[in-house]
Design an enzyme around this catalytic site. Structure first.
Site: not given
Ligand code: PEP
Ligand code: MG
Length: 756
Positions: A368, A681
């Site tokens: 993150h 995404c």
């Molecule tokens: C994913 O898991 O690909 C996603 C887009 O969500 P995050 O990266 O916030 O877990």
């Protein structure tokens, strides 16, 4: 030598006075050597400095032939001096010549001397040189003399680390501490930044080395250790790992070290020998580091060494009354942050306007902090091993996010070539900007929607600039992560309203709060979990804490007004969870109608496909969901059983592999069959080659960070989609494995001049 404390204390006073004198660098070093020799009643004192070419050059001597200064050299590992540098350990010999490693240098006139005591000159884990005393008589040096010489070496380390010795070397080279270093890491965020090093946890420089009063120092030490233990226990009890992005095992290691009697005893002994509490911590830190580095091939030990360093630094900060990190301190212009690891919220605490880059020793592209770095458009590199130990605040640095490389103290040639690279990049950016209003259509006329991921208000300015057709993923949890307490419903609503305002009618897909895993809310009490990524997170938490989810849904329903509300839920594992979430939304619609007298907006409800079990419920899923967005970061982490935040495994498996694309193709086929909208995404959407592959198996909507839209659009506009799609039908059915999907895609791109 006269006793354990008075001798070094006197010596250090005179050394300090010598440091302050306005004399030339060579004269200062000569004086230092002569002071040490006379204080230690030694006939010889020599200072060897480590050069960039890994030779130890005699920089000053009292007692050896002065003509040998800047002429005599030994390689690391060669002779006694080289051995001390290689091992980072003292050598105490009554008869130097009988040691098998003794290397005679006739120009020094060394043959007169028998006994030999040498210690490494260490600073922050690096060997900068070697300090030696010699006597004509055969004598063994006492333990307190070895201690005293090590203390003195700490002072000399500061002289070697300063700039004033530049240009003195007989070979015309520079000292090792100013060696240019290159790190080949991994890209966290594209872009190039030239700037100045800022250590996220600044190194504490101990200036007061000698204790005025030993009992007082011991009391200070006891109090600091007690406070350190309390703070570690507290962090563990709260399960609060947000502070350093640290995991529980790191905190456990802290606790183990903080309670390690051997460590505490060694620090106390160093204080007893006359050091201040902080100098004693640093001394023991140097020794432990040197010892553990000798076993450095063991990655487990290396991790523990890092943990130990963190803890010792914490103790130093407690002793010196310095904050652990000060994100509010003024940054230099062009600051490049360097840290072992960092929480996403910590990065957001810095003043963005002066940040030019981020270098981390740990952290993978889908962690993150990387996601936040990309949201900020901050060139970032991860896995730059040892960068924290090698960098000094204020050093020049170039970060190349495109190549995943870092150049610390770059040579003029590197600076020059980066000047070119920056100009070249600026041209490319200009081209992307110019292309931003061109339709996102393939060479053979297939329209693909290029959307943008966002999570903060600052992201929204990129919407126009990048030419995105909307927001494909709005990570609502970022608002929660940067707040110091739960954002109230009205605050959430206010943010969503602003997002709609900035979107100016373009579609926005909000994702309900996805916390847990590595997304920690400091104010949310959660039990410590063994496997948080697979634990009580995302929709699981939302369904169990309906109050939290209801407030968010209500805020979204009220904020949307005339806009369509597109809302999706993360970590859906069984379709029944999506049904429950839909029910919760319907209840809130009733509530909003009754209590706010507001007509609900047009609504589309979807799920993120990021848990592999959904792959086996596709038909049912598409019946219940209005749309699906694949979260490939999580989906791949769970399909490959490899933690996306763990640098050792995060990039072990190539996402451009047939097994994953076979799974993804099933999803595109199911979406087509159901006539429902589908997007992806995760991180892979923003890499032109991966995006090309996704389009090749039927994705027509992909969402990525804003900086990735330009390159992906350029790829798309050159891509013959139909031809690629035909190829895929063959490639994915081929079970021979050779030459691998990535190779096939690269060959295809080259053959069709598709930039990737
Ligand atoms: C994913 O898991 O690909 C996603 C887009 O969500 P995050 O990266 O916030 O877990
Ligand atoms: Mg996810």
């Amino acid at each position: 030598m006269s006793g354990a404390t008075a001798g070094p204390r006197l010596l250090l006073r005179s050394l300090r006075a010598t440091m302050a004198e306005s004399i030339g660098a060579q004269e200062r070093l000569d004086k230092v050597a002569s002071l040490i020799a006379s204080n230690m009643v030694a006939e010889v004192c020599s200072i060897y400095a480590l050069r960039t070419d890994r030779a130890l050059e005699l920089y000053a001597t009292e007692g050896l032939n002065p003509d040998a200064v800047h002429k005599t050299t030994l390689r690391v590992g060669e002779g006694l001096v080289g051995l001390i540098a290689a091992d980072a350990r003292p050598l105490n010999l009554p008869e130097a010549r009988s040691h098998p490693q003794f290397a005679y240098r006739p120009e020094t006139g060394e043959d007169l001397y028998h006994s030999f005591l040498g210690v490494p000159i260490l600073r922050a884990g690096r060997t900068l040189g070697v300090l030696v005393v010699q006597n004509a008589t055969q004598r063994g040096y006492a333990e307190d003399e070895v201690e005293a010489l090590q203390t003195t070496a700490m002072v000399i380390a500061e002289v070697l680390a300063s700039d004033e010795l530049t240009g003195l070397s007989g070979a015309g080279g520079d000292l090792d501490i100013r060696r240019a270093s290159h790190f080949a890491g991994t890209t966290l965020c594209d872009g190039i930044g030239l700037g100045t090093v800022v250590l996220h946890q600044p190194r504490v420089v101990v200036t007061e080395l000698i204790a005025e009063d030993i009992p007082t120092e011991l009391r200070r030490l006891d109090a600091a250790i007690a406070s350190l233990r309390l703070s570690v226990d507290d962090m563990l009890a709260r399960g609060d790992m947000a502070a350093g992005g640290a995991h529980r095992d790191v905190l456990e290691a802290y606790r183990m070290f903080a309670n390690d009697q051997g460590w505490v005893r060694r620090i106390k002994e160093a204080v007893q020998s006359g050091l201040t509490a902080e100098a004693a911590v640093e001394r023991v830190q140097n020794q432990t580091r040197a010892r553990m580095k000798r076993q450095a091939s063991d990655p487990y030990l290396l991790d523990r060494l890092h943990d130990f360093e963190d803890l010792a630094n914490r103790l130093l900060r407690v002793l010196m009354g310095k904050p652990q990190t000060d994100m509010t301190a003024e940054l230099p212009e062009n600051a490049v942050l360097i840290a072992r690891t960092m929480g996403a919220a910590e990065l957001l605490d810095y003043d963005r306007s002066n940040l030019r880059g981020l270098v981390l020793e740990e952290s993978a592209p889908t962690s993150h902090v990387s996601i936040v770095a990309r949201a900020l458009g901050l060139p970032s590199v991860g896995r730059a091993i040892d960068v924290v130990a090698l960098a000094e605040s204020g050093d020049d640095i170039i970060i190349d996010g495109d190549a995943g490389e870092v150049h610390l103290r770059p040579t003029p040639e590197v600076v020059h070539s980066y000047g070119e690279k920056v100009r070249f990049r600026a041209k490319r950016m200009e081209r992307y900007r110019a292309n931003r209003n061109l339709p996102s259509v393939s060479k053979d006329g297939v329209h693909v929607e290029l959307l943008m991921n966002a999570g903060l208000l600052v992201d929204m300015e990129h919407l126009e600039e990048a030419g995105a057709s909307g927001i494909g993923l709005f990570r609502t949890e970022l608002q929660f992560m940067v707040a110091s307490s739960f954002p109230k419903m009205a605050e959430q609503q206010a943010l969503y309203e602003q997002i709609y305002d900035h979107a100016k009618g373009k579609p926005v897909t909000f994702r309900s709060i996805d916390v847990g895993g590595d997304k920690v809310l400091p104010y949310l009490r959660m039990d410590v979990e063994e496997n948080p990524a697979m634990g009580w997170r995302a929709i699981r938490l939302g369904l169990d804490r309906p109050g939290l989810m209801r407030a968010q849904i209500r805020a979204l329903l009220l904020a949307a007004k005339d806009n369509e509300l597109r809302l999706m839920f993360p970590m859906i594992t069984e379709v029944s969870e999506l049904r429950k979430a839909r029910l919760a939304v319907e209840r809130e619609i009733d509530h909003v109608r009754r209590h706010y007298e507001v007509e609900p907006p047009m609504l589309q409800m979807g799920a993120m496909l990021e848990v592999p079990s959904l792959l086996f419920q596709l038909d049912e899923l598409f019946e219940v969901a209005d749309f699906i967005s694949v979260g490939s970061n999580d989906l791949l982490q769970f399909m490959t059983a490899s933690d996306r935040g763990n640098t050792r495994v995060a990039e072990r498996f190539d996402p451009l592999g047939s097994p994953y694309f076979r799974a993804l193709r099933q999803v595109t086929e199911a979406a087509d069959k159901a006539g429902k909208s589908l997007s992806l995404c995760g991180d892979m959407a923003g890499h032109p080659l991966a995006a090309m592959a996704l389009i090749g198996i039927g994705f027509r909507q992909i969402s990525m960070s804003p900086a990735q839209i330009g390159p992906v659009k350029e790829m798309l506009r050159a891509l013959p989609v139909q031809e690629l799609q035909d190829k895929f039908a063959v490639w994915l059915n081929d079970s021979s494995g050779a030459p691998g999907l990535r190779g096939l895609l690269e060959d295809f791109a080259k053959a069709h001049q598709v930039p990737y």
